[in-house]
Motif scaffolding. Structure first.
Motif, PDB file in Angstrom:
ATOM      1  N   ARG A 241       0.826  -1.214   0.000  1.00  0.00           N
ATOM      2  CA  ARG A 241       0.000   0.000   0.000  1.00  0.00           C
ATOM      3  C   ARG A 241       0.856   1.258   0.000  1.00  0.00           C
ATOM      4  NH1 ARG A 241      -2.635  -1.353   5.298  1.00  0.00           N
ATOM      5  NH2 ARG A 241      -0.590  -2.297   5.344  1.00  0.00           N
TER       6      ARG A 241
ATOM      7  N   ASP B 178       9.116  -5.268  -7.402  1.00  0.00           N
ATOM      8  CA  ASP B 178       8.614  -6.154  -6.345  1.00  0.00           C
ATOM      9  C   ASP B 178       8.995  -7.586  -6.692  1.00  0.00           C
ATOM     10  OD1 ASP B 178       6.112  -5.569  -4.075  1.00  0.00           O
ATOM     11  OD2 ASP B 178       6.706  -7.647  -4.486  1.00  0.00           O
TER      12      ASP B 178
ATOM     13  N   ARG C 114       1.898  -8.097  -8.177  1.00  0.00           N
ATOM     14  CA  ARG C 114       2.040  -6.694  -7.768  1.00  0.00           C
ATOM     15  C   ARG C 114       2.666  -5.878  -8.895  1.00  0.00           C
ATOM     16  NH1 ARG C 114       2.298  -6.138  -1.440  1.00  0.00           N
ATOM     17  NH2 ARG C 114       0.249  -7.090  -1.171  1.00  0.00           N
TER      18      ARG C 114
ATOM     19  N   ASP D 184      14.277  -9.440  -6.904  1.00  0.00           N
ATOM     20  CA  ASP D 184      14.560  -9.495  -5.475  1.00  0.00           C
ATOM     21  C   ASP D 184      15.781  -8.613  -5.209  1.00  0.00           C
ATOM     22  OD1 ASP D 184      15.351 -10.026  -2.910  1.00  0.00           O
ATOM     23  OD2 ASP D 184      15.148 -12.217  -3.087  1.00  0.00           O
TER      24      ASP D 184
ATOM     25  N   LYS E 215      11.072   2.802   4.560  1.00  0.00           N
ATOM     26  CA  LYS E 215       9.948   2.650   5.484  1.00  0.00           C
ATOM     27  C   LYS E 215      10.367   1.729   6.632  1.00  0.00           C
ATOM     28  CE  LYS E 215       5.663   0.177   5.857  1.00  0.00           C
ATOM     29  NZ  LYS E 215       4.411  -0.278   5.280  1.00  0.00           N
TER      30      LYS E 215
END
Ligand code: ADP
Length: 218
Positions: free
Chosen positions: A12, A32, A37, A52, A99
């Motif tokens: 998200r 991703d 996705r 990856d 993040k």
């Protein structure tokens, strides 16, 4: 020249960054490990790649260290997030935003040189709590699921203006039915009279409309 970014991790958070950057006119490479996705972003991002990023050879073959700014938005997999950041930093990517999942994760990210560490859930929680505390809504009475009477403190944005000036009924579809001024209460206020700083407005209307008024005018 267009600004260029790489977003790694299309959950998200990463996904919404991709969409926003693209809508602001940037070139974005979206990465991703999950094909579905990546497929979702194939028509949105400038380039969408299944890869990856914990594999140094993969990072190299994609030429990621030629980018100025990379966002690491890998969620749950803290190890993958740290390893990806480490490899990118070791190869001199100038700006990396990561993040963080928790405080320990954040600490490690800062140690290995992440330039910006964000904590979206925590930061948003803090922002919302602050908004709730600083709002000028003093009290309210629910009339139904959708309608309320609220007591709203007049800020300097509207003080000095009259109700006619502000055109509140037409602009917001709400009515000011009374004004509390110190110990007195003015019922059915005269539309031409100015509102004073610190006045408490008694407002009736739909919650969505009152909130619009609070956000815009206060
Ligand atoms: P959010 O909380 O933002 O929704 P998620 O944990 O759902 O975060 O999403 C993180 C994304 O990062 C997932 O789509 C996951 O497949 C991706 N991801 C995890 N590890 C890697 C990796 N090593 N390389 C690239 N992408 C990864």
């Amino acid at each position: 020249m267009k600004k260029e970014f790489v977003v790694i991790g299309l959950g998200r958070f990463g996904g919404s960054i991709v969409k926003e950057l693209v809508s602001l006119g940037a070139n974005v490479m979206a990465i991703d490990t999950l094909r579905e996705r990546v497929d979702e972003y194939a028509s949105i991002a400038t380039q969408a790649v299944v890869a990856d990023t914990t594999d140094e050879a993969v990072i190299k073959s994609l030429g990621l260290w030629n980018f100025e700014h990379i966002i690491v938005a890998i969620g749950e997999d803290i190890q993958a997030s740290i390893l990806t950041t480490l490899i990118l930093k070791e190869h001199g990517v100038p700006q990396i935003t990561v993040k963080a999942q928790n405080d320990y994760h954040e600490k490690v990210l800062r140690k290995i040189g992440a330039d910006f560490v964000v904590h979206p859930e925590r930061d948003m929680g803090i922002r919302i709590a602050n908004n709730m505390m600083s709002t000028n809504v003093l009290d309210y009475l629910e009339l139904s699921d959708e309608y309320s009477i609220m007591e709203i403190k007049a800020s300097d944005k509207i003080a000095g203006h009259s109700l006619i000036d502000l055109d509140i009924r037409a602009q917001y579809g709400i009515n000011i039915v009374g004004i509390k001024r110190g110990a007195t209460i003015i019922v059915s206020p005269v539309p031409q009279d100015p509102i004073l700083l610190g006045d408490i407005l008694l407002v009736i209307g739909a919650d969505v409309d009152i909130n619009r008024f609070v956000k815009k005018a206060l």
